[in-house]
Design a protein around this motif. Structure first.
Motif, PDB file in Angstrom:
ATOM      1  N   MET A   1      37.134  45.254  60.682  1.00  0.00           N
ATOM      2  CA  MET A   1      36.588  45.851  59.455  1.00  0.00           C
ATOM      3  C   MET A   1      36.669  44.830  58.322  1.00  0.00           C
ATOM      4  SD  MET A   1      37.586  49.476  57.674  1.00  0.00           S
ATOM      5  CE  MET A   1      39.321  49.064  57.542  1.00  0.00           C
ATOM      6  N   LEU A   2      35.636  44.814  57.513  1.00  0.00           N
ATOM      7  CA  LEU A   2      35.538  43.843  56.432  1.00  0.00           C
ATOM      8  C   LEU A   2      35.773  44.543  55.095  1.00  0.00           C
ATOM      9  CD1 LEU A   2      34.880  40.792  56.374  1.00  0.00           C
ATOM     10  CD2 LEU A   2      32.506  41.417  55.855  1.00  0.00           C
ATOM     11  N   LEU A   3      36.613  43.952  54.262  1.00  0.00           N
ATOM     12  CA  LEU A   3      36.831  44.445  52.911  1.00  0.00           C
ATOM     13  C   LEU A   3      36.053  43.560  51.950  1.00  0.00           C
ATOM     14  CD1 LEU A   3      40.699  45.056  52.995  1.00  0.00           C
ATOM     15  CD2 LEU A   3      38.867  46.647  53.580  1.00  0.00           C
ATOM     16  N   LEU A   4      35.200  44.184  51.129  1.00  0.00           N
ATOM     17  CA  LEU A   4      34.327  43.423  50.231  1.00  0.00           C
ATOM     18  C   LEU A   4      34.550  43.869  48.791  1.00  0.00           C
ATOM     19  CD1 LEU A   4      31.129  43.522  52.449  1.00  0.00           C
ATOM     20  CD2 LEU A   4      32.477  41.495  51.905  1.00  0.00           C
ATOM     21  N   SER A   5      35.061  42.940  47.985  1.00  0.00           N
ATOM     22  CA  SER A   5      35.320  43.197  46.570  1.00  0.00           C
ATOM     23  C   SER A   5      34.049  42.979  45.756  1.00  0.00           C
ATOM     24  CB  SER A   5      36.410  42.258  46.072  1.00  0.00           C
ATOM     25  OG  SER A   5      35.937  40.915  46.089  1.00  0.00           O
ATOM     26  N   LYS A   6      34.133  43.305  44.474  1.00  0.00           N
ATOM     27  CA  LYS A   6      33.019  43.041  43.557  1.00  0.00           C
ATOM     28  C   LYS A   6      32.664  41.559  43.573  1.00  0.00           C
ATOM     29  CE  LYS A   6      31.815  43.132  38.632  1.00  0.00           C
ATOM     30  NZ  LYS A   6      32.204  43.621  37.275  1.00  0.00           N
ATOM     31  N   GLU A   7      33.679  40.709  43.529  1.00  0.00           N
ATOM     32  CA  GLU A   7      33.435  39.267  43.521  1.00  0.00           C
ATOM     33  C   GLU A   7      32.749  38.821  44.805  1.00  0.00           C
ATOM     34  OE1 GLU A   7      36.311  40.754  42.698  1.00  0.00           O
ATOM     35  OE2 GLU A   7      36.052  40.486  40.532  1.00  0.00           O
ATOM     36  N   ASP A   8      33.176  39.380  45.951  1.00  0.00           N
ATOM     37  CA  ASP A   8      32.526  39.056  47.224  1.00  0.00           C
ATOM     38  C   ASP A   8      31.055  39.452  47.203  1.00  0.00           C
ATOM     39  OD1 ASP A   8      34.965  38.167  48.321  1.00  0.00           O
ATOM     40  OD2 ASP A   8      35.455  40.163  49.087  1.00  0.00           O
ATOM     41  N   ILE A  96      34.185  52.176  61.398  1.00  0.00           N
ATOM     42  CA  ILE A  96      33.931  51.673  60.048  1.00  0.00           C
ATOM     43  C   ILE A  96      33.849  50.155  60.105  1.00  0.00           C
ATOM     44  CG2 ILE A  96      34.825  51.471  57.699  1.00  0.00           C
ATOM     45  CD1 ILE A  96      36.147  54.201  58.098  1.00  0.00           C
ATOM     46  N   ARG A  97      32.715  49.608  59.691  1.00  0.00           N
ATOM     47  CA  ARG A  97      32.503  48.170  59.702  1.00  0.00           C
ATOM     48  C   ARG A  97      32.929  47.497  58.399  1.00  0.00           C
ATOM     49  NH1 ARG A  97      33.087  47.076  64.636  1.00  0.00           N
ATOM     50  NH2 ARG A  97      31.447  47.783  66.041  1.00  0.00           N
ATOM     51  N   ALA A  98      32.850  48.233  57.314  1.00  0.00           N
ATOM     52  CA  ALA A  98      33.208  47.624  56.030  1.00  0.00           C
ATOM     53  C   ALA A  98      33.597  48.696  55.030  1.00  0.00           C
ATOM     54  CB  ALA A  98      32.048  46.801  55.479  1.00  0.00           C
ATOM     55  N   ILE A  99      34.497  48.326  54.132  1.00  0.00           N
ATOM     56  CA  ILE A  99      34.785  49.113  52.935  1.00  0.00           C
ATOM     57  C   ILE A  99      34.412  48.236  51.746  1.00  0.00           C
ATOM     58  CG2 ILE A  99      36.521  50.307  51.569  1.00  0.00           C
ATOM     59  CD1 ILE A  99      38.103  50.787  54.108  1.00  0.00           C
ATOM     60  N   ILE A 322      31.937  35.741  54.116  1.00  0.00           N
ATOM     61  CA  ILE A 322      32.578  36.211  52.890  1.00  0.00           C
ATOM     62  C   ILE A 322      33.274  37.550  53.168  1.00  0.00           C
ATOM     63  CG2 ILE A 322      32.193  36.972  50.520  1.00  0.00           C
ATOM     64  CD1 ILE A 322      31.741  34.021  50.832  1.00  0.00           C
ATOM     65  N   GLY A 323      34.433  37.758  52.551  1.00  0.00           N
ATOM     66  CA  GLY A 323      35.157  39.022  52.683  1.00  0.00           C
ATOM     67  C   GLY A 323      36.465  38.839  53.431  1.00  0.00           C
ATOM     68  N   GLN A 324      37.275  39.895  53.371  1.00  0.00           N
ATOM     69  CA  GLN A 324      38.589  39.865  54.015  1.00  0.00           C
ATOM     70  C   GLN A 324      38.591  40.781  55.232  1.00  0.00           C
ATOM     71  OE1 GLN A 324      41.799  40.967  51.406  1.00  0.00           O
ATOM     72  NE2 GLN A 324      43.259  41.224  53.074  1.00  0.00           N
ATOM     73  N   SER A 325      38.920  40.236  56.405  1.00  0.00           N
ATOM     74  CA  SER A 325      39.026  41.044  57.619  1.00  0.00           C
ATOM     75  C   SER A 325      40.323  41.833  57.592  1.00  0.00           C
ATOM     76  CB  SER A 325      38.989  40.172  58.868  1.00  0.00           C
ATOM     77  OG  SER A 325      37.742  39.521  58.979  1.00  0.00           O
ATOM     78  N   TRP A 326      40.235  43.086  58.067  1.00  0.00           N
ATOM     79  CA  TRP A 326      41.411  43.944  58.054  1.00  0.00           C
ATOM     80  C   TRP A 326      41.378  44.915  59.235  1.00  0.00           C
ATOM     81  CZ3 TRP A 326      42.131  49.320  57.101  1.00  0.00           C
ATOM     82  CH2 TRP A 326      43.473  49.729  56.875  1.00  0.00           C
ATOM     83  N   GLY A 327      42.502  45.140  59.855  1.00  0.00           N
ATOM     84  CA  GLY A 327      42.604  46.115  60.922  1.00  0.00           C
ATOM     85  C   GLY A 327      42.131  45.609  62.269  1.00  0.00           C
TER      86      GLY A 327
END
Length: 327
Positions: A1-8, A96-99, A322-327
């Protein structure tokens, strides 16, 4: 799962990308290619509401759920009014692929809704824009307006003089690549007069501008009215309006006081609401037919926009790493 912030998100997509994604979403809804149920709203304490917006597009092999909570007193604590997250879900596995930062996705895709409307319904030659409201949604609204049309100037207005002046100065610097003069107007009348494009993005329960000041040829995007008692559009403009177009007619007829109140008062009828922007894209409803038409675009927000935006952002983020992998 990928975490994507505003900056990302800002690293991988432009406002033009989101505007084009919105057009795809609007067309997909009217073509029956997206399951897009009305949002579920659960009232909470502290004048707040919990809002859940699901959508599913078989053609994209993806679903999404946006959880957006509306708490109007948050700014008193230095917090955003509408914190949100978007979950992008794999249509083949249900995983879930991304938040994604849903607050920014909401700001971007809502701004892009006005951008898409101006691109499709606005006059080709526009000189002045106006925006009433300088809250959390305003920056993306302004960016989308400038993306859709090259403007000489944009007047912004809100009731707080210091806030509108600070916002105008900040946007003048942040959006300087557009070469547009962005300034704080002293009144709503000053902002609206002679404007070719007008955005209202407030939480007001009463009209925020004088509809008699709107000039022929203006395209108005109403963004802030997503509840039946809210009413930022001045109904005085409606008898002069050539066309009323929505993001979703079903959603607007269920939620928007901008139109429900004038319909109840007999100023317009439901038949005056011609259809959705997707209908204009498909050619089943006429768009702008001359440069003197006043056109109102009523936008309450639909989950299909979040789904398509999330999918576009996710695909580009994976491509660019781009983004942070999690889980």
């Amino acid at each position: 799962m990928l975490l994507l912030s505003k900056e990302d998100i800002r690293k991988v997509v432009t406002m033009a990308d989101i505007i084009e994604g919105n057009k795809v979403a609007y067309k997909s809804v009217v073509d029956g290619e997206v399951e897009n149920p009305l949002r579920t709203v659960i009232p909470g304490k502290y004048d707040g509401s919990f809002v859940f917006m699901p959508a599913y597009a078989p053609g994209l092999d993806a679903a999404a759920l946006k959880v957006v909570d509306i708490f109007p007193h948050n700014p008193e604590q230095g917090l955003k009014t509408s914190p949100a997250q978007v979950l992008l879900i794999d249509g083949k596995t249900g995983y879930i692929r991304a938040i994604l930062d849903g607050t920014y996705v909401t700001e971007a895709r809502t701004g892009a809704a006005s951008g898409a409307a101006f691109d499709i319904l606005g006059k080709k030659a526009c000189r002045k824009g106006a925006m009433i409201g300088t809250g959390g949604q305003a920056a993306c609204q302004l960016e989308a307006m400038l993306t859709a049309r090259k403007l000489e100037e944009v007047a912004v207005y809100s009731r707080n003089k210091e806030k509108r002046e600070a916002f105008a100065a900040e946007m003048q610097e942040e959006l300087k690549e557009f070469g547009t003069r962005i300034y704080a107007a002293d009144s709503a009348d000053e902002a609206v007069e002679d404007s070719d494009l007008l955005i209202t993005v407030t939480g007001s329960s009463e009209p925020v501008f004088d509809g008699t000041k709107v000039k022929p040829g203006c395209t108005i995007s109403c963004v802030g009215t997503y509840e039946p008692h809210k009413h930022e559009l001045d109904p005085a403009v409606l008898p002069r309006t050539a066309k009323i177009i929505c993001d979703s007619k079903d959603a607007v007829m269920a939620e928007s006081g901008d139109l429900l109140i004038p319909i109840r008062e007999g100023i317009i009828s439901e038949s005056d609401v011609l259809g959705s922007l997707g209908d204009v894209i498909n050619g089943t409803v006429a768009g702008r037919e001359n440069d003197d038409e006043i056109i109102v675009f009523e936008n309450v927000g639909i989950a299909a926009l979040d789904l398509v935006a999330a999918k576009v952002i996710y695909d580009k983020a994976v491509e660019k790493g781009i983004g942070q992998s999690w889980g």
